[in-house]
Write a protein that holds these residues in place. Structure first.
Motif, mmCIF file in Angstrom:
data_model
loop_
_atom_site.group_PDB
_atom_site.id
_atom_site.type_symbol
_atom_site.label_atom_id
_atom_site.label_comp_id
_atom_site.label_asym_id
_atom_site.label_seq_id
_atom_site.Cartn_x
_atom_site.Cartn_y
_atom_site.Cartn_z
ATOM 1 N N ALA A 1 0.835 -1.206 0.000
ATOM 2 C CA ALA A 1 0.000 0.000 0.000
ATOM 3 C C ALA A 1 0.867 1.253 0.000
ATOM 4 O O ALA A 1 0.604 2.207 -0.747
ATOM 5 N N CYS A 2 1.915 1.249 0.812
ATOM 6 C CA CYS A 2 2.808 2.408 0.877
ATOM 7 C C CYS A 2 3.534 2.639 -0.445
ATOM 8 O O CYS A 2 3.721 3.781 -0.869
ATOM 9 N N LEU A 3 3.939 1.562 -1.109
ATOM 10 C CA LEU A 3 4.618 1.716 -2.399
ATOM 11 C C LEU A 3 3.662 2.297 -3.432
ATOM 12 O O LEU A 3 4.033 3.201 -4.189
ATOM 13 N N GLY B 1 -9.477 3.318 -5.251
ATOM 14 C CA GLY B 1 -8.407 3.070 -6.215
ATOM 15 C C GLY B 1 -7.304 2.210 -5.620
ATOM 16 O O GLY B 1 -6.809 1.280 -6.266
ATOM 17 N N LEU B 2 -6.929 2.495 -4.383
ATOM 18 C CA LEU B 2 -5.886 1.704 -3.726
ATOM 19 C C LEU B 2 -6.325 0.250 -3.575
ATOM 20 O O LEU B 2 -5.546 -0.672 -3.850
ATOM 21 N N LEU B 3 -7.564 0.031 -3.168
ATOM 22 C CA LEU B 3 -8.060 -1.342 -3.014
ATOM 23 C C LEU B 3 -8.033 -2.099 -4.338
ATOM 24 O O LEU B 3 -7.704 -3.280 -4.382
ATOM 25 N N LYS B 4 -8.369 -1.429 -5.431
ATOM 26 C CA LYS B 4 -8.350 -2.083 -6.743
ATOM 27 C C LYS B 4 -6.914 -2.423 -7.151
ATOM 28 O O LYS B 4 -6.645 -3.517 -7.647
ATOM 29 N N LEU B 5 -5.976 -1.501 -6.936
ATOM 30 C CA LEU B 5 -4.578 -1.755 -7.285
ATOM 31 C C LEU B 5 -4.006 -2.910 -6.464
ATOM 32 O O LEU B 5 -3.275 -3.760 -6.993
ATOM 33 N N LEU B 6 -4.336 -2.948 -5.185
ATOM 34 C CA LEU B 6 -3.867 -4.028 -4.316
ATOM 35 C C LEU B 6 -4.395 -5.376 -4.793
ATOM 36 O O LEU B 6 -3.657 -6.363 -4.836
ATOM 37 N N TYR B 7 -5.670 -5.423 -5.149
ATOM 38 C CA TYR B 7 -6.239 -6.679 -5.631
ATOM 39 C C TYR B 7 -5.551 -7.105 -6.931
ATOM 40 O O TYR B 7 -5.197 -8.274 -7.108
ATOM 41 N N MET B 8 -5.373 -6.161 -7.840
ATOM 42 C CA MET B 8 -4.733 -6.487 -9.112
ATOM 43 C C MET B 8 -3.318 -7.020 -8.905
ATOM 44 O O MET B 8 -2.908 -7.977 -9.570
ATOM 45 N N ALA B 9 -2.579 -6.418 -7.984
ATOM 46 C CA ALA B 9 -1.212 -6.875 -7.716
ATOM 47 C C ALA B 9 -1.217 -8.295 -7.153
ATOM 48 O O ALA B 9 -0.424 -9.145 -7.585
ATOM 49 N N ASP B 10 -2.114 -8.576 -6.207
ATOM 50 C CA ASP B 10 -2.203 -9.929 -5.657
ATOM 51 C C ASP B 10 -2.615 -10.929 -6.746
ATOM 52 O O ASP B 10 -2.095 -12.043 -6.813
ATOM 53 N N ARG B 11 -3.527 -10.526 -7.592
ATOM 54 C CA ARG B 11 -4.012 -11.407 -8.661
ATOM 55 C C ARG B 11 -2.876 -11.749 -9.636
ATOM 56 O O ARG B 11 -2.705 -12.910 -10.027
#
Length: 192
Positions: A16-18, A31-41
């Motif tokens: 999240a910090c990055l 937006g942060l939640l979507k980016l985090l999910y995409m990265a995990d996916r």
């Protein structure tokens, strides 16, 4: 046995910090939640394990990392709330109108918990999606086959569903499950 990776609060905070560091200013928590999910996916696709180890749920605006969402809302997540609030502010007074909907970086913790491959995934996700309007980003995540419209509630998304939807075969998923069970057992033996 369902695959349930261990949640890594330190890694969740660093990811999240990055993203917030790359963004350079407060970010919509959607937006942060979507980016985090995409990265995990993408990590599940490429590395066969997630970055954060969080659990996933379908919500109205797409898939979400459930514990990270709880942290953004200020809820207690054992072993994570103090760490999260040390580095990330869920309300930014400079953006009074949107204060309830933004997160900002208080202090950058570094990325010591993240592998080079994980950092690369985060940077690629941000480069491709980081400047897209959060609601448009949510619409993009609605295209993921594992997302199901929950009509106002939250529906769990299994790791197996995500793995299947990123192209893993049943044999791949079984191998990943067996590796997970071995690692989980070793962790239990070593840590009690």
């Amino acid at each position: 046995m369902e695959i349930r990776f261990k949640f890594h609060p330190e890694k969740a905070v660093e990811v999240a910090c990055l993203f917030l560091k790359l963004h350079g200013k407060p970010m919509s928590y959607l937006g942060l939640l979507k980016l985090l999910y995409m990265a995990d996916r993408i990590a599940l696709e490429r590395l066969e394990q997630p970055i954060t180890g969080d659990r996933y749920v379908s919500m109205n605006y797409g898939p979400v990392l459930s514990r990270v969402y709880d942290l953004i809302k200020g809820l207690d997540v054992p072993g994570a709330k103090d760490l999260w609030s040390r580095y990330i502010s869920s309300r930014d007074p400079r953006y009074k109108i949107y204060a309830d909907y933004t997160v900002s970086l208080r202090e950058y913790p570094g990325d010591d918990e993240l592998s080079e491959a994980e950092v690369k995934i985060i940077e690629q996700v941000y480069a491709k999606y980081g400047h897209i309007d959060p609601f448009d980003l949510a619409e993009t995540t609605h295209l993921f086959p594992e997302w199901v419209n929950p009509y106002g509630s939250a529906i769990p998304i299994s790791v197996e569903e995500v793995l299947k939807n990123v192209g893993k075969t049943d044999e791949d998923i079984e191998r990943i499950r067996e590796e997970f069970e071995r690692e989980d057992y070793l962790d239990w033996v070593l840590n009690g």
